[in-house]
Design a protein around this motif. Structure first.
Motif, mmCIF file in Angstrom:
data_model
loop_
_atom_site.group_PDB
_atom_site.id
_atom_site.type_symbol
_atom_site.label_atom_id
_atom_site.label_comp_id
_atom_site.label_asym_id
_atom_site.label_seq_id
_atom_site.Cartn_x
_atom_site.Cartn_y
_atom_site.Cartn_z
ATOM 1 N N PRO A 42 -32.460 -21.494 25.098
ATOM 2 C CA PRO A 42 -33.577 -22.435 25.035
ATOM 3 C C PRO A 42 -34.269 -22.412 23.678
ATOM 4 O O PRO A 42 -34.081 -21.473 22.880
ATOM 5 N N GLY A 43 -35.102 -23.404 23.438
ATOM 6 C CA GLY A 43 -35.700 -23.601 22.122
ATOM 7 C C GLY A 43 -36.462 -22.413 21.579
ATOM 8 O O GLY A 43 -36.463 -22.181 20.378
ATOM 9 N N THR A 44 -37.110 -21.651 22.430
ATOM 10 C CA THR A 44 -37.876 -20.498 21.951
ATOM 11 C C THR A 44 -37.241 -19.180 22.377
ATOM 12 O O THR A 44 -37.856 -18.126 22.233
ATOM 13 N N GLY A 45 -36.027 -19.242 22.875
ATOM 14 C CA GLY A 45 -35.415 -18.048 23.425
ATOM 15 C C GLY A 45 -34.627 -17.242 22.423
ATOM 16 O O GLY A 45 -34.515 -17.579 21.240
ATOM 17 N N VAL A 46 -34.042 -16.156 22.931
ATOM 18 C CA VAL A 46 -33.105 -15.328 22.181
ATOM 19 C C VAL A 46 -31.937 -14.984 23.097
ATOM 20 O O VAL A 46 -31.994 -15.210 24.313
ATOM 21 N N LYS A 47 -30.899 -14.423 22.515
ATOM 22 C CA LYS A 47 -29.663 -14.143 23.242
ATOM 23 C C LYS A 47 -29.840 -13.135 24.370
ATOM 24 O O LYS A 47 -28.998 -13.054 25.271
ATOM 25 N N GLU A 48 -30.900 -12.348 24.325
ATOM 26 C CA GLU A 48 -31.132 -11.343 25.365
ATOM 27 C C GLU A 48 -31.775 -11.932 26.614
ATOM 28 O O GLU A 48 -31.943 -11.226 27.617
ATOM 29 N N GLN A 49 -32.158 -13.200 26.598
ATOM 30 C CA GLN A 49 -32.846 -13.810 27.735
ATOM 31 C C GLN A 49 -31.872 -14.649 28.563
ATOM 32 O O GLN A 49 -30.830 -14.159 28.971
ATOM 33 N N ALA A 50 -32.214 -15.898 28.852
ATOM 34 C CA ALA A 50 -31.407 -16.719 29.764
ATOM 35 C C ALA A 50 -29.964 -16.874 29.296
ATOM 36 O O ALA A 50 -29.034 -16.807 30.106
ATOM 37 N N ALA A 51 -29.762 -17.091 27.992
ATOM 38 C CA ALA A 51 -28.400 -17.285 27.492
ATOM 39 C C ALA A 51 -27.535 -16.059 27.757
ATOM 40 O O ALA A 51 -26.369 -16.175 28.153
ATOM 41 N N GLY A 52 -28.104 -14.868 27.546
ATOM 42 C CA GLY A 52 -27.359 -13.649 27.803
ATOM 43 C C GLY A 52 -27.055 -13.456 29.273
ATOM 44 O O GLY A 52 -25.967 -12.980 29.644
ATOM 45 N N LEU A 53 -28.000 -13.834 30.135
ATOM 46 C CA LEU A 53 -27.774 -13.721 31.574
ATOM 47 C C LEU A 53 -26.603 -14.604 31.998
ATOM 48 O O LEU A 53 -25.695 -14.163 32.717
ATOM 49 N N TYR A 54 -26.599 -15.850 31.552
ATOM 50 C CA TYR A 54 -25.513 -16.753 31.926
ATOM 51 C C TYR A 54 -24.189 -16.313 31.302
ATOM 52 O O TYR A 54 -23.135 -16.407 31.947
#
Length: 311
Positions: A42-54
């Protein structure tokens, strides 16, 4: 298995986490090349958050998956920090595809993309012009330009964004005068202030600013120079170019942003599918297992059908 990796995008070093299915070594040696998915945050995210989970969940389903920090954010290179540059974000996704295309564990003919929130819009543009992306999916897709111009629900007074462009212009002049990088904050300071903006504002604040999903490196401010870059972007303008490659759009029934997934679906050729997750809001799909699990199951089915599965 998760390993730290880096690759280059427009001369900037991008930091990523590569997730490999069980049984694959860190270098992929000794195994048949597998299908892979690039996952944008997401726009304010990092790889350790939602992207890493998916990415982790997709690896568990048999796909090589790469989550990475966008340029100017997280652990990736780029100055000024907190710049949100749509053109660069699209290039980051394409550069991630290039990285996977040359990895020993990956079949370069079976690479897909997954965009979450703002990366949903970015992934649609990347896929439209990069035929190496054989299948593209989004979760809680947002075209960042539409969100800034008309708000997450599409009802924001256009004068609000015109005011932001005024501020962005003034910030560029200030920077030219030596004032340093000019930024604006993204989130309220308290739950009470977040509530004043409505449920969508509150759930964004709760995810990024509380132990639920907060990460030290996720962006809490953006540069004002991001705003005029965002102004001329259109994440949905080229959706029709994705066909005949397959498109899957996943949205929560309760998400105020779901109209953007509907617009993308209507603009797409085919094959295409708009898949609803009942009861889910926009941010629910970032991390709440009761919504993430069915979303991942649908993604695994989609990528399995169109990219195949690991041997």
């Amino acid at each position: 298995m998760r390993t730290d990796v880096t690759f280059t995008s427009n001369g900037l070093k991008i930091a990523g986490h590569l997730y490999l299915p069980e049984g694959l070594g860190a270098d992929g040696a000794g195994a048949a090349p597998a299908p892979a998915v690039v996952v944008g945050h997401p726009g304010t995210g990092v790889k350790e958050q939602a992207a890493g989970l998916y990415a982790r969940r997709l690896a568990e389903a048999g796909f090589v998956a790469l989550a990475f920090d966008a340029a100017y954010q997280g652990e990736s290179q780029g100055e000024p920090r907190g710049l949100e540059d749509p053109g660069q974000r699209v290039e980051d996704l394409k550069s991630a595809v290039s990285f996977l295309s040359t990895h020993a564990a990956v079949d370069p003919g079976r690479i897909g993309a997954l965009g979450i929130c703002a990366s949903g819009g970015y992934s649609l543009v990347a896929a439209a012009s990069d035929h190496r992306i054989r299948a593209v999916a989004t979760v809680s897709a947002v075209d960042i330009a539409r969100q800034f111009k008309v708000g997450p629900d599409g009802t924001q007074d256009p004068a609000v964004f015109q005011g932001m462009l005024d501020a962005a212009a003034a910030a560029r002049t200030a920077e030219a005068s030596g004032a340093g990088d000019q930024t604006f904050t993204l989130f309220p300071n308290t739950a009470e202030e977040a509530n004043l903006g409505g449920p969508h504002s509150f759930e964004g604040w709760e995810y990024y600013c509380t132990p639920r999903g907060a990460h030290d490196r996720s962006a809490k401010a953006l540069t004002w120079s991001s705003v005029d870059r965002i102004a001329t972007f259109d994440g949905l303008a080229t959706v029709a170019l994705i066909a005949p490659r397959p498109l899957l759009l996943i949205a929560g029934r309760q998400a105020v942003t779901s109209w953007m997934s509907v617009q993308a679906f209507q603009s797409a050729g085919g094959p295409k599918e708009l898949h609803w997750i009942d009861g889910a809001s926009h941010v629910d799909l970032y991390d709440k297992d009761e919504y993430v699990t069915p979303a991942v199951a649908k993604l695994a089915e989609f990528y399995g059908t169109h990219l195949g599965t690991a041997a």
